[in-house]
Design a protein around this motif. Structure first.
Motif, short mmCIF file in Angstrom:
data_model
loop_
_atom_site.label_atom_id
_atom_site.label_comp_id
_atom_site.label_asym_id
_atom_site.label_seq_id
_atom_site.Cartn_x
_atom_site.Cartn_y
_atom_site.Cartn_z
N TYR A 125 43.70 31.61 41.67
CA TYR A 125 43.46 32.19 42.99
C TYR A 125 44.65 31.99 43.93
O TYR A 125 45.11 32.95 44.57
N PHE A 126 45.12 30.76 44.02
CA PHE A 126 46.13 30.45 45.04
C PHE A 126 47.58 30.63 44.59
O PHE A 126 48.46 30.81 45.42
N CYS A 127 47.82 30.56 43.30
CA CYS A 127 49.21 30.60 42.82
C CYS A 127 49.57 31.89 42.09
O CYS A 127 50.74 32.28 42.08
N HIS A 128 48.56 32.56 41.49
CA HIS A 128 48.88 33.72 40.65
C HIS A 128 48.24 35.03 41.12
O HIS A 128 48.36 36.04 40.43
N GLY A 129 47.57 35.01 42.26
CA GLY A 129 47.02 36.25 42.80
C GLY A 129 45.98 36.92 41.92
O GLY A 129 45.89 38.16 41.88
N LYS A 130 45.17 36.13 41.21
CA LYS A 130 44.14 36.69 40.34
C LYS A 130 42.83 36.91 41.10
O LYS A 130 42.50 36.17 42.03
N ASN A 131 42.10 37.91 40.68
CA ASN A 131 40.80 38.23 41.27
C ASN A 131 39.73 37.38 40.58
O ASN A 131 39.36 37.65 39.44
N ILE A 132 39.24 36.37 41.26
CA ILE A 132 38.26 35.44 40.65
C ILE A 132 36.84 36.00 40.64
O ILE A 132 35.90 35.29 40.28
N ASP A 133 36.71 37.27 41.01
CA ASP A 133 35.41 37.94 40.87
C ASP A 133 35.48 39.03 39.80
O ASP A 133 34.54 39.78 39.60
N ASP A 134 36.61 39.08 39.13
CA ASP A 134 36.81 40.04 38.03
C ASP A 134 36.45 39.35 36.72
O ASP A 134 37.07 38.36 36.34
N TYR A 135 35.45 39.87 36.03
CA TYR A 135 34.96 39.22 34.81
C TYR A 135 36.05 39.07 33.74
O TYR A 135 36.11 38.07 33.04
N SER A 136 36.90 40.08 33.61
CA SER A 136 37.95 39.99 32.59
C SER A 136 38.92 38.85 32.90
O SER A 136 39.37 38.13 31.99
N GLU A 137 39.22 38.66 34.18
CA GLU A 137 40.09 37.55 34.59
C GLU A 137 39.42 36.21 34.32
O GLU A 137 40.04 35.26 33.82
N LEU A 138 38.14 36.13 34.64
CA LEU A 138 37.39 34.88 34.44
C LEU A 138 37.26 34.54 32.96
O LEU A 138 37.37 33.38 32.56
N ILE A 139 37.04 35.54 32.14
CA ILE A 139 36.91 35.31 30.70
C ILE A 139 38.24 34.82 30.12
O ILE A 139 38.27 33.95 29.25
N THR A 140 39.33 35.37 30.61
CA THR A 140 40.65 34.92 30.17
C THR A 140 40.84 33.44 30.50
O THR A 140 41.34 32.66 29.67
N ILE A 141 40.44 33.05 31.69
CA ILE A 141 40.52 31.65 32.11
C ILE A 141 39.63 30.78 31.23
O ILE A 141 40.01 29.69 30.81
#
Length: 218
Positions: A125-141
């Protein structure tokens, strides 16, 4: 001994507080006896995810200030984070509801990966500008910490762990949380905010000393 930390993934001071707490813990001989449990807190439960709105515009609207004032505030926080080795990038931060991220954190807790995923959620969220409400982003994490991709997707799609998030929010009211980060040591002592490392050192040492005396002798 258990240390509970109420926080929100979209709270800049929570990541700073996390790092300061960890630095304090690393300097203590009993660190291995401390179990950390992350608790959900929502700064804005009804926040609408909107990648088209800048973080500065969102902050300005929510705080009743100008965009320039919001930028100045973020710069101060960025400088504070920098002192802890964190590289905040508010220019690319995505305004996003954090409920799904909290649910994923509870899933990770069941797998013994909660602290790992909290770190990556903050970083995303704070360092890489990722959307933490995007399921694909969350699954990657989730995959990065070793969680199963399909199971993580099922958790997000089904709304699983909503009850756990709500339980944390209720407990926050019971223990007097008014802002985050909020650290509770063995349900006896509390620290609110991203306090100096020395404050965490003192709270950990005091609470652990008392906890240790209460443990049965082997």
């Amino acid at each position: 001994m258990i240390v509970e930390i109420w926080s929100d993934v979209m709270c800049p001071f929570c990541y700073i507080g996390k790092r300061r707490f960890e630095k304090a813990l690393a300097g203590l001989s009993f660190g291995k006896d401390i179990q950390v449990e992350w608790k959900s807190y929502l700064l804005d439960k009804h926040l609408r995810t909107d990648p088209d709105v800048s973080y500065f515009e969102h902050l300005a609207n929510s705080k009743g200030m100008s965009v320039e004032q919001a930028r100045d505030m973020c710069q101060q926080v960025t400088d504070m984070a920098k002192e802890e080795g964190l590289n905040y990038d508010f220019d690319n931060a995505v305004v996003a509801n954090s409920v799904s991220a909290h649910r994923l954190s509870h899933f990770a807790k069941k797998q013994g990966k909660q602290n790992d995923i909290e770190e990556l959620l903050f970083e995303a969220y704070f360092c890489h500008g990722k959307n933490i409400d995007d399921y694909s982003e969350l699954i990657t994490i989730a995959e990065e910490v070793g969680l199963d991709k399909d199971n993580s997707n099922d958790v997000l799609v089904s709304g699983q762990f909503d009850e756990d998030v709500n339980k944390d929010l209720y407990e926050a009211q019971q223990v007097g949380v008014r802002g985050v980060p909020f650290f509770v040591f063995d349900r006896k002592y509390a620290i609110s905010g991203a306090q100096p490392i020395e404050s965490f050192d003192q709270a950990l040492s005091k609470s652990y000393g008392e906890w240790k005396k209460e443990q049965p002798k082997l």
